[in-house]
Design a protein around this motif. Sequence first.
Motif, PDB file in Angstrom:
ATOM      1  N   UNK A 181       0.907  -1.231  -0.102  1.00  0.00           N
ATOM      2  CA  UNK A 181       0.218   0.109   0.129  1.00  0.00           C
ATOM      3  C   UNK A 181       0.949   1.197   0.014  1.00  0.00           C
ATOM      4  N   UNK A 206      -3.078  -0.058  -2.535  1.00  0.00           N
ATOM      5  CA  UNK A 206      -4.004   0.646  -2.546  1.00  0.00           C
ATOM      6  C   UNK A 206      -3.590   2.023  -1.809  1.00  0.00           C
ATOM      7  N   UNK A 262      -3.461   4.710   0.669  1.00  0.00           N
ATOM      8  CA  UNK A 262      -4.027   4.828   1.818  1.00  0.00           C
ATOM      9  C   UNK A 262      -3.457   5.631   2.741  1.00  0.00           C
ATOM     10  N   UNK A 263      -4.579   6.241   3.642  1.00  0.00           N
ATOM     11  CA  UNK A 263      -4.192   6.855   4.840  1.00  0.00           C
ATOM     12  C   UNK A 263      -2.726   7.502   5.098  1.00  0.00           C
ATOM     13  N   UNK A 264      -2.397   7.267   5.977  1.00  0.00           N
ATOM     14  CA  UNK A 264      -0.830   7.937   6.420  1.00  0.00           C
ATOM     15  C   UNK A 264       0.149   6.798   6.672  1.00  0.00           C
ATOM     16  N   UNK A 319       1.639   5.412   9.132  1.00  0.00           N
ATOM     17  CA  UNK A 319       1.487   4.122  10.144  1.00  0.00           C
ATOM     18  C   UNK A 319       0.700   3.100   9.653  1.00  0.00           C
ATOM     19  N   UNK A 320       0.052   3.119   8.466  1.00  0.00           N
ATOM     20  CA  UNK A 320      -0.810   2.145   7.990  1.00  0.00           C
ATOM     21  C   UNK A 320      -0.675   1.693   6.495  1.00  0.00           C
ATOM     22  N   UNK A 321       0.768   1.934   6.133  1.00  0.00           N
ATOM     23  CA  UNK A 321       1.082   1.476   4.807  1.00  0.00           C
ATOM     24  C   UNK A 321       2.425   0.924   4.925  1.00  0.00           C
ATOM     25  N   UNK A 322       2.991   0.401   3.822  1.00  0.00           N
ATOM     26  CA  UNK A 322       4.295   0.024   3.635  1.00  0.00           C
ATOM     27  C   UNK A 322       5.113   0.259   2.577  1.00  0.00           C
ATOM     28  N   UNK A 373       6.993   4.967   9.250  1.00  0.00           N
ATOM     29  CA  UNK A 373       6.336   3.871   8.603  1.00  0.00           C
ATOM     30  C   UNK A 373       6.944   2.372   9.423  1.00  0.00           C
ATOM     31  N   UNK A 374       6.129   1.675   9.609  1.00  0.00           N
ATOM     32  CA  UNK A 374       6.356   0.411  10.380  1.00  0.00           C
ATOM     33  C   UNK A 374       7.015  -0.627   9.500  1.00  0.00           C
ATOM     34  N   UNK A 423     -14.442  -3.017  -1.586  1.00  0.00           N
ATOM     35  CA  UNK A 423     -13.605  -2.723  -2.604  1.00  0.00           C
ATOM     36  C   UNK A 423     -14.250  -2.759  -3.783  1.00  0.00           C
ATOM     37  N   UNK A 466      -0.425  -9.132   5.898  1.00  0.00           N
ATOM     38  CA  UNK A 466       0.644  -8.220   5.908  1.00  0.00           C
ATOM     39  C   UNK A 466       0.454  -7.169   7.239  1.00  0.00           C
ATOM     40  N   UNK A 467      -0.593  -7.129   7.661  1.00  0.00           N
ATOM     41  CA  UNK A 467      -0.728  -6.121   8.897  1.00  0.00           C
ATOM     42  C   UNK A 467      -0.114  -6.860  10.034  1.00  0.00           C
ATOM     43  N   UNK A 489       3.691  -6.820  10.229  1.00  0.00           N
ATOM     44  CA  UNK A 489       4.193  -5.500  10.348  1.00  0.00           C
ATOM     45  C   UNK A 489       4.330  -5.104  11.815  1.00  0.00           C
ATOM     46  N   UNK A 490       5.492  -4.157  11.769  1.00  0.00           N
ATOM     47  CA  UNK A 490       5.742  -3.754  13.219  1.00  0.00           C
ATOM     48  C   UNK A 490       4.579  -2.755  13.993  1.00  0.00           C
ATOM     49  N   UNK A 527       3.854  -0.016  15.912  1.00  0.00           N
ATOM     50  CA  UNK A 527       4.435   1.120  16.760  1.00  0.00           C
ATOM     51  C   UNK A 527       3.738   1.742  17.817  1.00  0.00           C
ATOM     52  N   UNK A 541      -8.374   9.016   9.309  1.00  0.00           N
ATOM     53  CA  UNK A 541      -8.826   7.829  10.298  1.00  0.00           C
ATOM     54  C   UNK A 541      -8.923   8.271  11.798  1.00  0.00           C
ATOM     55  N   UNK A 585      -2.309   3.958  14.944  1.00  0.00           N
ATOM     56  CA  UNK A 585      -2.157   2.779  15.248  1.00  0.00           C
ATOM     57  C   UNK A 585      -1.678   1.911  14.023  1.00  0.00           C
ATOM     58  N   UNK A 586      -0.734   1.010  14.139  1.00  0.00           N
ATOM     59  CA  UNK A 586      -0.148   0.364  12.962  1.00  0.00           C
ATOM     60  C   UNK A 586       0.154  -1.031  13.160  1.00  0.00           C
TER      61      UNK A 586
END
Lengths: 350, 365
Positions: free
Chosen positions: A26, A55, A57-59, A61-64, A87-88, B71, B102-103, B106-107, B109, B258, B264-265
């Motif tokens: 994303x 996709x 997406x937002x900011x 924190x929620x993407x890669x 970014x995580x 979607x 994927x979530x 992922x790290x 944070x 959001x 949140x991540x």
Amino acid sequence: MDEFIEFVRGGPLGPIKKWGTKWSLWPVHLVTACCGAELAHAFAAGYDGERIGALNYGIARQTNLIIVEGAITRKMARVLRITWEQMPDPKFVIVMGACGLQGGIFWNGYHLVKPSDVVPVDFFIPGCPPTPEALLRGIRQLQFKIETGEAKTSATFPEISLEAGRKPRVLPRPPKKISKAPAVIVNAPKEVDWEFGQKLVEELKAKIEAKSVTITGKNRIAVKVESDSITKTAIRLKEMGFDHIKNVNVIDVPNEDKFIVEYHFSSYSVKELMPVIVNVFADIPRDNPKVKSLANMFPSADYMEREMYDFFGVIFEGNPWMGRKFLLAPDAPEFPLRKDFKLEEEVYVR
Amino acid sequence: MMDIINYLFETFSSNMMDIPLIAPIVDYLMKIPVINVLVALILWKPFFAVIIMPGLGVLVLYLLYVVWYERKLTARIQWRVGPLEVARPIRGAIQALADGIRYFFQEAIVHREAHRPYYVQLPILAFIPVLLPIMFIPAGSAVGIYTPYSIQLIVTFIALIPITIVAIGWAANSRFAYIGSVREAFMYFAYEVPFIIAVISMIFLYGSGDAYVAVEKQSAIPGALLNPIAFIVYIIAMLMATSRLPFEIPEADQEIAFGPFVEYSGILFGLVMVLAYEKLYIMTLLFTILFLGGWSGLYCPLLGDLNGPLWMFIKTIVVISILVIVRSIYARYRLDQALRIGWTSMLALSIAALVVGGALGVWLS
Ligand code: SF4
């Protein structure tokens, strides 16, 4: 970065991680330059990047995935780095556009940073701007990188022997003569059929102690004054009905050791004067570039004077912002638009 | 030891789902020791209702479905294709699974300014009010805990959900999260009163808070026709409560990214993102019971006891799919507009619904 690829592929859960990450790249919304239009195109109806699981997406924190869209200026480099750090892990970076590679049309500009100096980059997509297909192919290539663990270019070039190429082109002949000291003439006179202009020139000559008053075109008048009588001239012009400054401009003429400072006056309130622009200009010495500010009298001059200080280092006395950067990034080099400004040398590393 | 197992087996097998379709297999498995206890447990009605249908198992399937469907539908409306390449033969239906995985890896944070313990706990705590109502929602003869006050209980739990979301925003301690939780609190005021009044009008109409009574009273005419005003109020309140698009004000990703969930991540974001969908699921189950005749439908003798849960599930999915269309074709209201709608027209409508429900209830009894 390769450690992220290793993380995604490694461990007993590797295949699952790999599959999930591959189909869920994303990109974060980070539009930095005109390539962003092409990014929008790639994710809109025609090409639809969502097909391959990407996709916007937002900011962070929620993407890669960060898609760096073209030129990164000094100011934006900070933003890019912050976004990347927010970014995580695991995260990936794709750079699109010639600007991100070598500077593109801003090559060797004083304000440009290479994205690869700021963040670790996985893929570059050349082009100005790259087509949506190229961008989607870049994302696809990143998927393959996650899948197979090795980065490969997706472009293959056929090998052609040197002789097969075209004959060297005949270069155009150089111009006959280049002047050693090109003059900058602001008030080149021009014959125009403009009766009101003649009247205006007479009036100006009577009211202002000008060195010269010239008509340089229809509705355009150039007034040359001494640098210390700019304020007086401005007061006279204000009395005549010129109520705002359209533009403040500085021209650097190093071979004559001077700056030309121009103020363009015009009017919003007097009907006949509305189309008229009066250019009041003065020469100031290059080693002591000081001129009285008009920001108090004409507030519209304020920001433009600050900008001129940023670029040329001309000090407008009375403007409170002098000595500070206004539009340029704090770490940008001093006075980049002066003609003797030295660009940083390109360094090639093998 | 054996006594306990025997006792458990007796308890489970005395109250089992009777499904003729798979009866031979069940009979065969029941003869094998140990496995028969497991089979009896799975088919034990309370367990079946809570864990499998319409409970957690189906909830997970529903989450995968609704994210993909949303979607895909949005994409079709915008002349795009939507998720596809991840699984071409089934039109990319497992896209949500890939995103979830994927979530998960992922790290996650936890930023410096966060109220750390709450920040990590709250996404998990938020599941309590979201998942507890499943215990009380009956589907046919399968019900977790039977109580004559099930509708009131479900509404109570639904009313608790926004509190956890506001708390999430507070724990995240960032400005967007703050704006988001304030908006969430405002929206809570906008929809909660009309929503509760609409439900009360239906309880008046049926004369009881018991889901079984409600469904039985609808055997001739569904509740949507008995009290259409309450029906409308409930739908709008449902859109507001689950922050679906015309009222997607607390989450508004274009303006406040959001809202409460902005910081949140990783897996924590995965958890908070599905909150709204789960809330939608619970509210739609209640909606089905109140207005669409619950689990009543064509009886297929082969399925036996499975008929109830299956009909309930089908109705729920159909309602949700229709609500998703609303999301992709409407623009967002402003906060003040939503509040005005909540406190003027919706409140007036819900009071009218109350009058209708009361009058009909007296007449019917
Ligand atoms: S590469 Fe071309 S289109 Fe892209 S940012 Fe640079 S100038 Fe703009």
